[in-house]
Motif scaffolding. Structure first.
Motif, PDB file in Angstrom:
ATOM      1  N   ASN A 159      18.669  51.398  23.623  1.00 14.66           N
ATOM      2  CA  ASN A 159      19.777  50.622  23.087  1.00 14.66           C
ATOM      3  C   ASN A 159      20.507  49.934  24.220  1.00 14.66           C
ATOM      4  OD1 ASN A 159      22.035  49.923  21.166  1.00 14.66           O
ATOM      5  ND2 ASN A 159      20.790  51.287  19.905  1.00 14.66           N
ATOM      6  N   ARG A 160      21.295  48.946  23.879  1.00 16.53           N
ATOM      7  CA  ARG A 160      22.061  48.211  24.886  1.00 16.53           C
ATOM      8  C   ARG A 160      23.388  48.924  25.157  1.00 16.53           C
ATOM      9  NH1 ARG A 160      20.541  43.276  26.316  1.00 16.53           N
ATOM     10  NH2 ARG A 160      18.818  42.342  25.200  1.00 16.53           N
ATOM     11  N   MET A 161      23.694  49.080  26.418  1.00 15.18           N
ATOM     12  CA  MET A 161      24.945  49.723  26.798  1.00 15.18           C
ATOM     13  C   MET A 161      26.135  48.917  26.296  1.00 15.18           C
ATOM     14  SD  MET A 161      25.737  52.481  28.215  1.00 15.18           S
ATOM     15  CE  MET A 161      27.382  53.135  28.245  1.00 15.18           C
ATOM     16  N   SER A 162      26.011  47.606  26.240  1.00 12.15           N
ATOM     17  CA  SER A 162      27.114  46.774  25.750  1.00 12.15           C
ATOM     18  C   SER A 162      27.474  47.130  24.310  1.00 12.15           C
ATOM     19  CB  SER A 162      26.770  45.295  25.860  1.00 12.15           C
ATOM     20  OG  SER A 162      25.607  44.993  25.122  1.00 12.15           O
ATOM     21  N   ASP A 163      26.474  47.386  23.467  1.00  9.34           N
ATOM     22  CA  ASP A 163      26.740  47.763  22.073  1.00  9.34           C
ATOM     23  C   ASP A 163      27.460  49.103  21.995  1.00  9.34           C
ATOM     24  OD1 ASP A 163      25.449  45.473  21.219  1.00  9.34           O
ATOM     25  OD2 ASP A 163      23.555  46.490  20.782  1.00  9.34           O
TER      26      ASP A 163
ATOM     27  N   ASN B  85      31.060  48.618  23.220  1.00 12.50           N
ATOM     28  CA  ASN B  85      31.852  47.922  22.201  1.00 12.50           C
ATOM     29  C   ASN B  85      32.256  48.874  21.082  1.00 12.50           C
ATOM     30  OD1 ASN B  85      32.005  45.363  23.342  1.00 12.50           O
ATOM     31  ND2 ASN B  85      30.049  44.736  22.469  1.00 12.50           N
ATOM     32  N   GLY B  86      31.378  49.817  20.751  1.00  9.34           N
ATOM     33  CA  GLY B  86      31.650  50.764  19.672  1.00  9.34           C
ATOM     34  C   GLY B  86      32.666  51.834  20.009  1.00  9.34           C
TER      35      GLY B  86
ATOM     36  N   GLY C 228      21.138  39.679  30.960  1.00 13.95           N
ATOM     37  CA  GLY C 228      22.481  40.196  31.150  1.00 13.95           C
ATOM     38  C   GLY C 228      23.354  39.977  29.934  1.00 13.95           C
ATOM     39  N   TRP C 229      24.498  40.607  29.962  1.00 11.84           N
ATOM     40  CA  TRP C 229      25.472  40.375  28.918  1.00 11.84           C
ATOM     41  C   TRP C 229      26.821  40.161  29.556  1.00 11.84           C
ATOM     42  CZ3 TRP C 229      24.166  45.502  29.886  1.00 11.84           C
ATOM     43  CH2 TRP C 229      25.199  46.396  30.047  1.00 11.84           C
ATOM     44  N   SER C 230      27.640  39.381  28.903  1.00 10.07           N
ATOM     45  CA  SER C 230      28.988  39.114  29.364  1.00 10.07           C
ATOM     46  C   SER C 230      29.881  40.181  28.767  1.00 10.07           C
ATOM     47  CB  SER C 230      29.418  37.728  28.904  1.00 10.07           C
ATOM     48  OG  SER C 230      30.710  37.466  29.370  1.00 10.07           O
ATOM     49  N   TYR C 231      30.733  40.746  29.595  1.00  9.01           N
ATOM     50  CA  TYR C 231      31.585  41.828  29.123  1.00  9.01           C
ATOM     51  C   TYR C 231      32.913  41.702  29.822  1.00  9.01           C
ATOM     52  CZ  TYR C 231      32.560  46.454  27.255  1.00  9.01           C
ATOM     53  OH  TYR C 231      33.100  47.491  26.560  1.00  9.01           O
ATOM     54  N   LEU C 232      33.973  42.127  29.189  1.00 12.43           N
ATOM     55  CA  LEU C 232      35.313  42.000  29.756  1.00 12.43           C
ATOM     56  C   LEU C 232      35.627  43.047  30.812  1.00 12.43           C
ATOM     57  CD1 LEU C 232      37.348  41.249  26.507  1.00 12.43           C
ATOM     58  CD2 LEU C 232      36.575  39.647  28.248  1.00 12.43           C
ATOM     59  N   ALA C 233      34.706  43.944  31.067  1.00 12.50           N
ATOM     60  CA  ALA C 233      34.935  45.012  32.035  1.00 12.50           C
ATOM     61  C   ALA C 233      35.144  44.453  33.430  1.00 12.50           C
ATOM     62  CB  ALA C 233      33.730  45.960  32.053  1.00 12.50           C
TER      63      ALA C 233
END
Length: 181
Positions: A133-137, A140-141, A171-176
């Motif tokens: 699974n994606r860490m971003s998901d 977000n959860g 990659g994914w964009s994340y607010l972190a």
């Protein structure tokens, strides 16, 4: 010359000693400690130094490992034998059921230890979820399920607000907030 891990620790110390605002969203309270995957063992050996820096900054340190998340889910699954015989049938389950399980797993681990505004939750072994699974998901959860800050030990890269776990996925964009050497 300081090693990469020493440089990372120095960068982390600067961030952890900054004042912590309570006005940030859950996603903005996540920090990614980004390092080359080849440095994983060196980082693991220095975890105590990161903990000590956190405590020296007057913050509480708790650690959560994701290493057992997938094995626990798989061991409790009714169809695990069928999945071992035909792993491709597992794909749909990973996207729906395992994602929910991983989010719940992380939230429950946070709740077991309790957090407040001065707690840093160090999340380790995220590579154990790679390919499942994606860490971003997952983040977000659970982004609104903790107080304080969450530090993700992230073996990968960060470039132009894009995170790539193990340098292998898009990659994914994340607010972190990234912490890099």
């Amino acid at each position: 010359m300081a090693s990469k891990v020493d440089q990372l620790l120095t960068a982390y110390e600067l961030v952890v000693n900054e004042p912590w605002s309570n006005a940030l969203s859950g996603q903005e309270r996540v920090w990614f400690l980004v390092y080359d995957p080849a440095e994983q063992r060196k980082v693991d050996l220095r975890i105590g130094d990161f903990e000590m820096a956190t405590k020296k900054a007057g913050k509480r340190w708790i650690t959560i490992s994701l290493k057992k998340c997938f094995p626990i889910w798989m061991a409790s699954h009714d169809y695990k034998e069928e999945y071992f015989n035909d792993p491709e049938t597992l794909v749909d389950q990973l996207e729906s059921e395992f994602k929910k399980f991983a989010i719940t797993f992380l939230i429950e681990e946070i709740n077991k230890q309790g957090t407040d505004d001065k707690t840093l939750i160090a999340v380790r072994d995220i590579s154990a979820l790679f390919g499942f699974n994606r860490m971003s998901d997952i983040l977000n959860g659970c982004a609104n399920s903790f107080k304080g800050r969450m530090l993700i030990f992230f073996p990968g890269e960060y470039d132009k607000n894009q995170y790539r776990l193990l340098d292998a996925r898009d990659g994914w964009s994340y607010l972190a907030r990234p912490i890099t050497a």
